[in-house]
Scaffold this motif. Structure first.
Motif, PDB file in Angstrom:
ATOM      1  N   TRP A 161       0.836  -1.204   0.003  1.00 24.32           N
ATOM      2  CA  TRP A 161      -0.110   0.205   0.208  1.00 24.32           C
ATOM      3  C   TRP A 161       1.017   1.232   0.057  1.00 24.32           C
ATOM      4  O   TRP A 161       1.867   1.172   0.807  1.00 24.32           O
ATOM      5  N   TYR A 162       0.808   2.232  -1.021  1.00 26.17           N
ATOM      6  CA  TYR A 162       1.408   3.243  -1.069  1.00 26.17           C
ATOM      7  C   TYR A 162       0.483   4.436  -1.145  1.00 26.17           C
ATOM      8  O   TYR A 162      -0.185   4.367  -2.298  1.00 26.17           O
ATOM      9  N   LEU A 163       0.462   5.283  -0.323  1.00 28.21           N
ATOM     10  CA  LEU A 163      -0.311   6.376  -0.565  1.00 28.21           C
ATOM     11  C   LEU A 163       0.478   7.678  -0.283  1.00 28.21           C
ATOM     12  O   LEU A 163       1.581   7.995   0.391  1.00 28.21           O
ATOM     13  N   THR A 164       0.079   8.781  -0.983  1.00 32.33           N
ATOM     14  CA  THR A 164       0.744  10.017  -1.214  1.00 32.33           C
ATOM     15  C   THR A 164      -0.460  11.194  -0.650  1.00 32.33           C
ATOM     16  O   THR A 164      -1.415  10.974  -0.859  1.00 32.33           O
ATOM     17  N   TYR A 165       0.134  12.290  -0.020  1.00 30.71           N
ATOM     18  CA  TYR A 165      -0.616  13.084   0.379  1.00 30.71           C
ATOM     19  C   TYR A 165      -0.751  14.641  -0.454  1.00 30.71           C
ATOM     20  O   TYR A 165      -2.000  15.128  -0.672  1.00 30.71           O
ATOM     21  N   ASN A 166       0.243  14.780  -1.110  1.00 27.40           N
ATOM     22  CA  ASN A 166       0.295  15.876  -2.144  1.00 27.40           C
ATOM     23  C   ASN A 166      -0.336  16.988  -1.543  1.00 27.40           C
ATOM     24  O   ASN A 166      -1.482  17.893  -2.234  1.00 27.40           O
ATOM     25  N   ASN A 167       0.366  17.728  -0.449  1.00 34.97           N
ATOM     26  CA  ASN A 167      -0.249  18.926  -0.175  1.00 34.97           C
ATOM     27  C   ASN A 167       1.015  19.999  -0.327  1.00 34.97           C
ATOM     28  O   ASN A 167       1.877  19.909   0.644  1.00 34.97           O
ATOM     29  N   LYS A 168       1.082  20.701  -1.305  1.00 38.44           N
ATOM     30  CA  LYS A 168       2.326  21.420  -1.582  1.00 38.44           C
ATOM     31  C   LYS A 168       2.378  22.617  -0.589  1.00 38.44           C
ATOM     32  O   LYS A 168       3.713  23.036  -0.222  1.00 38.44           O
ATOM     33  N   ASN A 215      -4.946  25.303   8.952  1.00 39.79           N
ATOM     34  CA  ASN A 215      -5.628  25.936   7.694  1.00 39.79           C
ATOM     35  C   ASN A 215      -4.972  25.066   6.370  1.00 39.79           C
ATOM     36  O   ASN A 215      -5.592  24.924   5.641  1.00 39.79           O
ATOM     37  N   ILE A 216      -3.630  24.866   6.441  1.00 37.54           N
ATOM     38  CA  ILE A 216      -3.279  24.109   5.348  1.00 37.54           C
ATOM     39  C   ILE A 216      -3.710  22.653   5.291  1.00 37.54           C
ATOM     40  O   ILE A 216      -4.022  22.246   4.214  1.00 37.54           O
ATOM     41  N   ILE A 217      -3.578  22.136   6.380  1.00 37.27           N
ATOM     42  CA  ILE A 217      -4.241  20.469   6.302  1.00 37.27           C
ATOM     43  C   ILE A 217      -5.911  20.467   6.310  1.00 37.27           C
ATOM     44  O   ILE A 217      -6.361  19.632   5.486  1.00 37.27           O
ATOM     45  N   GLY A 218      -6.554  21.410   6.537  1.00 39.50           N
ATOM     46  CA  GLY A 218      -8.028  21.730   6.407  1.00 39.50           C
ATOM     47  C   GLY A 218      -8.661  21.501   7.739  1.00 39.50           C
ATOM     48  O   GLY A 218      -9.955  20.933   7.566  1.00 39.50           O
ATOM     49  N   ILE A 219      -8.026  21.824   8.944  1.00 38.23           N
ATOM     50  CA  ILE A 219      -8.556  21.787  10.232  1.00 38.23           C
ATOM     51  C   ILE A 219      -9.156  23.124  10.698  1.00 38.23           C
ATOM     52  O   ILE A 219      -8.258  23.930  10.834  1.00 38.23           O
ATOM     53  N   PRO A 220     -10.183  23.461  10.968  1.00 36.53           N
ATOM     54  CA  PRO A 220     -10.787  24.710  11.420  1.00 36.53           C
ATOM     55  C   PRO A 220     -10.005  24.872  12.788  1.00 36.53           C
ATOM     56  O   PRO A 220     -10.055  24.046  13.871  1.00 36.53           O
ATOM     57  N   PRO A 221      -9.266  26.021  12.962  1.00 36.83           N
ATOM     58  CA  PRO A 221      -8.446  26.135  14.164  1.00 36.83           C
ATOM     59  C   PRO A 221      -9.127  26.019  15.582  1.00 36.83           C
ATOM     60  O   PRO A 221      -8.615  25.818  16.640  1.00 36.83           O
ATOM     61  N   ALA A 222     -10.617  26.502  15.659  1.00 31.25           N
ATOM     62  CA  ALA A 222     -11.346  26.320  16.509  1.00 31.25           C
ATOM     63  C   ALA A 222     -11.369  24.846  17.255  1.00 31.25           C
ATOM     64  O   ALA A 222     -11.504  24.824  18.365  1.00 31.25           O
ATOM     65  N   ILE A 242       7.004  22.707   5.681  1.00 38.75           N
ATOM     66  CA  ILE A 242       8.014  21.708   6.210  1.00 38.75           C
ATOM     67  C   ILE A 242       9.305  22.154   5.955  1.00 38.75           C
ATOM     68  O   ILE A 242      10.255  22.278   6.447  1.00 38.75           O
ATOM     69  N   GLY A 243       9.395  22.604   4.383  1.00 36.75           N
ATOM     70  CA  GLY A 243      10.584  22.948   3.929  1.00 36.75           C
ATOM     71  C   GLY A 243      11.283  24.205   4.704  1.00 36.75           C
ATOM     72  O   GLY A 243      12.509  24.240   5.184  1.00 36.75           O
ATOM     73  N   GLY A 244      10.459  25.185   5.051  1.00 37.37           N
ATOM     74  CA  GLY A 244      10.860  26.368   5.942  1.00 37.37           C
ATOM     75  C   GLY A 244      11.163  25.789   7.316  1.00 37.37           C
ATOM     76  O   GLY A 244      12.405  26.293   7.905  1.00 37.37           O
ATOM     77  N   LEU A 245      10.472  24.805   7.813  1.00 33.03           N
ATOM     78  CA  LEU A 245      10.983  24.251   9.144  1.00 33.03           C
ATOM     79  C   LEU A 245      12.422  23.805   9.079  1.00 33.03           C
ATOM     80  O   LEU A 245      13.226  23.927  10.035  1.00 33.03           O
TER      81      LEU A 245
END
Length: 381
Positions: A145-152, A257-264, A158-161
């Motif tokens: 099983w190989y899954l990719t997330y593809n969230n640019k 917000n990047i992942i799609g989670i409402p911060p609340a 993460i690159g900035g991290l």
């Protein structure tokens, strides 16, 4: 060979006294970014781990090995909840995840691997490592099983991290070289008869050798020579606790917000979260479960079984409709004959019941006649 004096005089700048402030700022930023990323990834992973997997064939739930592996115990070291939490975290955090099946049919999430892409044949995976064990064989794309997330956007974050960590490491090395350096100075009383620089240098070399090679070193007091160790210290200005919390909240909001989670939801706000919960389930959990379901159906179901036996997997996550949550809608849809009970059960991931394919219409409808209600039973008299 450079003398001790040359070594000392090369250190004429005083810029190092400011380095610790810059190092601390970079360190705090990198640490808080990593913490925010872990908070959000773990939140999604815990949500996905609540999913129930069903193996369906000809409309009937199968009680087979797949049902046990996916819902109870995928391998000897993890239960199903830990397995799916681990898989989801690595999928989001690393932008990809690999699951292999061992020779004794255990499902294992890889910690690291190397993917080799090919044009006309399935991709292969080498160097698959799980904990401290590395497979020596090569896995084919069809067997894993190989899954990719593809969230640019997350890739950029993460690159900035990593860039922050790199800056912090470079600053840390530089600061340590400067601030942990042992420094000293020798004072010579340049009186008559005490001006032999060659002997003075030999004395300095002996003192330095003693300091470098012995855990306990003594320097004899000599008339006309004074040895003094200087400390390289600087005051650090630290951010207040409240400022760090605000900065962390800012990073959490950014990652959420990047992942799609409402911060609340991340911050535990309880007021008016129904819309936030719906958005989270639709925009974040739904796509993730669809990726997992697609990979399961592609790798665990043969084309023949899919076409002839309606063989497939169903994922029932937190975003699945419930009977209690949709009771009013179900009652109206069934009572007016719009859908059958079995069609409702199918939407709720329940097995069909006998007689559930017939339409049901309520009998308590009444007609108005002459401005008064007339019961249908009265017309039969």
């Amino acid at each position: 060979m450079a003398s001790f004096w040359d070594w000392i005089t090369r250190r004429q700048d005083a810029s190092y006294v400011y380095d610790l402030d810059m190092f601390e700022e970079t360190s705090n930023r990198a640490y808080l970014k990593r913490m925010a990323l872990d908070i959000c990834c773990n939140y999604v992973a815990r949500t996905v781990s609540q999913t129930v997997f069903r193996h369906m064939k000809n409309g009937t739930k199968q009680k087979d090995d797949w049902d046990y592996w996916l819902n109870v115990k995928p391998n000897s070291s993890q239960n199903a909840a830990l397995f799916w939490e681990d898989l989801t975290y690595k999928l989001i955090r690393n932008n990809e995840v690999l699951v292999v099946q061992s020779d004794d049919y255990q499902l294992l999430v890889a910690d690291s691997f190397t993917r080799k892409q090919r044009a006309l044949y399935p991709d292969t995976f080498e160097g698959v490592t799980i904990n401290d064990y590395t497979y020596q064989r090569t896995f084919s794309y069809d067997d894993v099983w190989y899954l990719t997330y593809n969230n640019k956007k997350l890739d950029n974050y993460i690159g900035g991290l990593y860039e922050d960590w790199g800056k912090m490491l470079g600053r840390m090395i530089e600061v340590n070289l400067r601030n942990n350096q042992i420094r000293g100075k020798f004072k010579f009383n340049q009186t008559k008869g005490n001006q032999d620089t060659e002997k003075q240098q030999k004395f300095i070399d002996k003192v330095m050798k003693s300091y470098l090679t012995k855990s306990v070193a003594f320097v004899p007091e000599t008339s006309g020579i004074e040895v003094e160790e200087t400390n390289n210290t600087s005051k650090n200005s630290s951010q207040s606790f409240d400022e760090l919390l605000k900065l962390l909240d800012s990073f959490v909001d950014q990652v959420a917000n990047i992942i799609g989670i409402p911060p609340a939801l991340i911050h535990g706000q309880v007021a008016d979260v129904s819309d936030a919960r719906t958005s989270f389930e639709k925009n974040c959990i739904g796509p993730l479960l669809n990726k997992i379901k697609s990979e399961l159906n592609a790798k665990a179901v043969t084309e023949y079984d899919y076409k002839n036996y309606d063989d497939h997997f169903v994922l029932i996550g937190v975003n699945a409709p419930t009977i209690l949550g949709n009771a009013d809608k179900i009652d109206k849809a069934v009572s007016n004959g719009a859908i059958t009970p079995n069609e409702v059960r199918n939407e709720l991931y329940l097995e069909p019941i006998e007689g559930g394919d017939e339409m049901i219409i309520t009998k308590n409808y009444q007609k108005l006649k002459g401005g008064e209600e007339e019961n249908d039973d009265d017309n039969q008299d």
